[in-house]
Scaffold this active site. Structure first.
Site, PDB file in Angstrom:
ATOM      1  N   GLY A  39     -17.096 -27.255 -42.951  1.00  0.00           N
ATOM      2  CA  GLY A  39     -17.990 -28.331 -43.365  1.00  0.00           C
ATOM      3  C   GLY A  39     -17.562 -29.688 -42.859  1.00  0.00           C
ATOM      4  N   GLY A  40     -16.716 -29.742 -41.816  1.00  0.00           N
ATOM      5  CA  GLY A  40     -16.449 -31.006 -41.149  1.00  0.00           C
ATOM      6  C   GLY A  40     -15.199 -31.748 -41.609  1.00  0.00           C
ATOM      7  N   TYR A  94     -15.474 -28.894 -27.084  1.00  0.00           N
ATOM      8  CA  TYR A  94     -16.512 -29.638 -27.792  1.00  0.00           C
ATOM      9  C   TYR A  94     -17.881 -29.306 -27.208  1.00  0.00           C
ATOM     10  CZ  TYR A  94     -19.194 -33.531 -29.727  1.00  0.00           C
ATOM     11  OH  TYR A  94     -20.146 -34.286 -30.368  1.00  0.00           O
ATOM     12  N   LYS A 136     -26.395 -31.673 -45.338  1.00  0.00           N
ATOM     13  CA  LYS A 136     -27.751 -31.360 -44.884  1.00  0.00           C
ATOM     14  C   LYS A 136     -28.769 -32.140 -45.698  1.00  0.00           C
ATOM     15  CE  LYS A 136     -26.098 -26.834 -43.622  1.00  0.00           C
ATOM     16  NZ  LYS A 136     -25.644 -25.620 -44.304  1.00  0.00           N
ATOM     17  N   GLU A 171     -22.974 -19.164 -39.654  1.00  0.00           N
ATOM     18  CA  GLU A 171     -23.336 -20.427 -38.995  1.00  0.00           C
ATOM     19  C   GLU A 171     -23.035 -20.347 -37.507  1.00  0.00           C
ATOM     20  OE1 GLU A 171     -22.187 -23.618 -42.543  1.00  0.00           O
ATOM     21  OE2 GLU A 171     -21.305 -23.825 -40.561  1.00  0.00           O
ATOM     22  N   GLU A 213     -18.731 -20.605 -38.543  1.00  0.00           N
ATOM     23  CA  GLU A 213     -18.055 -20.126 -39.741  1.00  0.00           C
ATOM     24  C   GLU A 213     -19.020 -19.301 -40.565  1.00  0.00           C
ATOM     25  OE1 GLU A 213     -17.821 -23.936 -42.593  1.00  0.00           O
ATOM     26  OE2 GLU A 213     -17.017 -24.340 -40.611  1.00  0.00           O
ATOM     27  N   ARG A 238     -21.509 -17.111 -49.743  1.00  0.00           N
ATOM     28  CA  ARG A 238     -22.198 -17.437 -51.002  1.00  0.00           C
ATOM     29  C   ARG A 238     -23.683 -17.593 -50.741  1.00  0.00           C
ATOM     30  NH1 ARG A 238     -20.303 -22.330 -48.810  1.00  0.00           N
ATOM     31  NH2 ARG A 238     -22.097 -23.625 -48.291  1.00  0.00           N
TER      32      ARG A 238
HETATM   33  C1  MV4 Z   1     -18.221 -28.498 -33.583  1.00  0.00           C
HETATM   34  C2  MV4 Z   1     -19.090 -29.380 -32.898  1.00  0.00           C
HETATM   35  C3  MV4 Z   1     -19.039 -29.372 -31.537  1.00  0.00           C
HETATM   36  N1  MV4 Z   1     -18.163 -28.562 -30.878  1.00  0.00           N
HETATM   37  N2  MV4 Z   1     -17.384 -27.716 -32.891  1.00  0.00           N
HETATM   38  C4  MV4 Z   1     -19.294 -29.910 -38.010  1.00  0.00           C
HETATM   39  C5  MV4 Z   1     -19.165 -29.145 -39.277  1.00  0.00           C
HETATM   40  C6  MV4 Z   1     -18.244 -28.036 -39.000  1.00  0.00           C
HETATM   41  N3  MV4 Z   1     -18.708 -26.840 -39.628  1.00  0.00           N
HETATM   42  C7  MV4 Z   1     -18.225 -27.908 -37.513  1.00  0.00           C
HETATM   43  N4  MV4 Z   1     -18.902 -29.044 -36.972  1.00  0.00           N
HETATM   44  C8  MV4 Z   1     -19.023 -29.207 -35.645  1.00  0.00           C
HETATM   45  N5  MV4 Z   1     -18.207 -28.417 -34.901  1.00  0.00           N
HETATM   46  C9  MV4 Z   1     -17.365 -27.768 -31.568  1.00  0.00           C
HETATM   47  N6  MV4 Z   1     -16.505 -26.976 -30.918  1.00  0.00           N
HETATM   48  C10 MV4 Z   1     -19.950 -30.180 -33.635  1.00  0.00           C
HETATM   49  C11 MV4 Z   1     -19.903 -30.113 -35.022  1.00  0.00           C
HETATM   50  C12 MV4 Z   1     -20.784 -31.011 -35.707  1.00  0.00           C
HETATM   51  C13 MV4 Z   1     -21.855 -30.542 -36.483  1.00  0.00           C
HETATM   52  C14 MV4 Z   1     -22.097 -29.184 -36.653  1.00  0.00           C
HETATM   53  C15 MV4 Z   1     -23.144 -28.745 -37.401  1.00  0.00           C
HETATM   54  C16 MV4 Z   1     -23.985 -29.663 -38.003  1.00  0.00           C
HETATM   55  C17 MV4 Z   1     -23.765 -30.995 -37.864  1.00  0.00           C
HETATM   56  C18 MV4 Z   1     -22.702 -31.459 -37.098  1.00  0.00           C
HETATM   57  C19 MV4 Z   1     -22.496 -32.824 -36.960  1.00  0.00           C
HETATM   58  C20 MV4 Z   1     -21.452 -33.265 -36.214  1.00  0.00           C
HETATM   59  C21 MV4 Z   1     -20.582 -32.361 -35.597  1.00  0.00           C
END
Ligand code: MV4
Length: 504
Positions: A164-165, A202, A237, A275, A288, A292
């Protein structure tokens, strides 16, 4: 067969679970903190048990108290909802030890998916695509630099215990590596008591698309198609929809198959979510698994006509899945907006307080999953989400039109809400066209925060407060107007009628 369920949660999700229990003839036990005595979920339940003071650390998160309540009220099962103890393997194990059915996956499946490095390893072994990266615990800055070289910039640094960031760092330049490494490690240590970090390539401007899955205790797993969750702010969200505007039948079949493989790899039982990050070229990567029921589950229910809570309870009763993969067909389009007591013009600050007036939308294609009522005081101790507004329509265009209509009908006074902000999202060209990704909110922040924007300027809210107060005062007068049955007539209604007449 389960006869009585204790819902180890509060608010809208507790009511959501109890509604399915009611339909199934299952008795319900609510638990509540001292701050939640008058909460909607307590009023809805057959029985209720106070489990401690307002702080969730002393109530909703105390395993001993919840087990004690379940025993005292004779509940044979516990549904955890989302948040709180829903992803606690210790809680699952305790339920099992006490002979109480936990409506959810096994502790083993939770643990396997809870640690992100081990989840990545499991997914790779199962043939599920993950973001290119390292499975190594990066212990030293030298190891880290070496790994960045192998993968290539930009990279995302993540905590293995995260999700969740939280504890995440984007590294675009070599000079940023050292800072990111140490700050992510200390943040992870503080947040999760685990400072292990790893890196991923990324992915630029990804979509967040998740697949609902259901698994039973007999080895069957199906997927229930996708939810588009890219409208997020700081990893929260705001709006979700199904189907995803990005999706094609071929991509859905491929991602769905991988979602099933992911769930099978951990012998998953119950409702869960896989996800994915999806780039504009339709490359997708496992991110991930959420072990739940999720906040946004209703949009899946609406396009599939499936009650996910009923399915969860049937699975907990050891029944085999009622549905085959070929039974799963999406019909129409669903959108969900999260309705929150917050001040969108003041950095989305929570806005707890007493709800003076509440008119929830009704009518064709409308669903409101909430727990608040007129006169209710939203406590400051918990999440500011009051509920969810869900619409269904035959296609996306009609669903957006319907969402605009129901947001217009939604009237809430006494507290600040994000309703006007949601209305602006429904008018944002990138949302309307369906061409948006996880950067939608930041890209459109000017438009979304422009409160004088014609279409949604919300004077109506202020006028409604004034009208309600005037109405209240006038009805106190002895000479208030009366109808033929000597009942007082609301002057607010009278005024409304005159306004309508003037327009003719
Ligand atoms: C990332 C990504 C880009 N590249 N991983 C944000 C929440 C977490 N579950 C993982 N996230 C991200 N992982 C890689 N390798 C961009 C995000 C991300 C994001 C992901 C889903 C929904 C919103 C987001 C907002 C910013 C960054």
């Amino acid at each position: 067969m389960i006869k009585k369920i204790l819902i180890a949660n509060r608010g809208e999700i507790a009511i959501r679970v109890m509604r399915s229990c009611k339909e199934m003839g299952i008795k319900t036990v609510a638990v509540y903190s001292e701050a939640d005595r008058t909460s909607g979920h307590v009023l809805y339940a057959d029985e209720a048990c106070c489990i401690g003071p307002a702080s969730s650390k002393e109530s909703y998160l105390v395993i001993d108290n919840i087990i004690e309540a379940a025993k005292r009220f004779g509940a044979d099962a516990i549904h955890p909802g989302y948040g709180f103890l829903s992803e606690s393997s210790a809680f699952v194990r305790r339920c099992k030890a006490e002979g109480i059915i936990f409506v959810g996956p096994s502790a083993e499946a939770m643990i396997a998916m809870g640690d992100k490095i081990s989840a990545r390893e499991t997914m790779i072994a199962a043939g599920v695509p993950v973001v290119p990266g390292s499975q190594d615990n990066l212990k030293t800055i030298e190891q880290m630099k070496e790994m960045v070289k192998t993968i290539g910039l930009p990279v995302m640094l993540k905590a293995t215990a995260g999700g969740g960031g939280k504890g995440m760092r984007l590294i675009r330049q070599e000079s940023e590596i050292e800072d990111a490494f140490f700050s992510a490690k200390s943040e992870a240590a503080n947040s999760f008591g685990n400072d292990i970090v790893y890196i991923e390539k990324y992915i630029e401007s990804p979509h967040h698309i998740e697949f609902q899955i259901l698994g039973d205790n007999h080895g069957n797993v199906i997927h229930l198609c996708e939810r588009e969750c890219s409208v997020q702010r700081r990893h929260q969200k705001i709006v979700e929809e199904s189907p995803s505007p990005l999706m094609t039948p071929a991509l859905r079949a491929e991602m769905g198959e991988k979602a099933v493989m992911a769930a099978k790899a951990v012998n998953y039982s119950g409702a869960g979510t896989i996800e994915f990050l999806v780039d504009n070229d339709h490359n997708f990567y496992f991110l991930e698994m959420n072990t739940r029921l999720q906040v946004e589950h209703p949009i899946t229910e609406e396009v599939l006509s499936i009650d996910l809570v009923k399915e969860q309870i049937n699975i907990a009763n050891n029944l085999p899945l009622r549905l085959k993969q070929s039974d799963i067909v999406q019909i129409g389009h669903a959108i969900e907006c999260r309705i929150c007591a917050e001040d969108t013009e003041n950095n989305f600050m929570p806005s707890p307080g007493i709800i003076k007036q509440l008119t929830e939308p009704l009518g064709i294609g409308t669903r409101v999953d909430s727990y608040v009522y007129e006169g209710y005081e939203i406590p400051m101790h918990y999440d500011p989400m009051m509920g969810k507004l869900i619409v269904w329509a035959v296609n996306r265009e009609y669903a957006i039109e319907r969402m605009r209509r129901v947001l217009h009908e939604y009237k809430i006074t006494g507290i600040k809400s994000n309703i006007s902000y949601l209305r602006r999202i429904m008018d944002t060209p990138d949302f309307v066209s369906g061409k948006y990704d996880t950067h939608f909110i930041e890209k459109n922040s000017d438009f979304l925060l422009k409160t004088t924007y014609e279409g949604t300027k919300d004077e109506t809210e202020d006028i409604a407060i004034i009208a309600a107060y005037v109405d209240y005062i006038l009805n106190l007068e002895e000479n208030a107007p009366q109808d033929t049955d000597n009942r007082p007539i609301s002057r607010w209604r009278e005024f409304g009628k005159q306004k309508a007449m003037l327009r003719i």
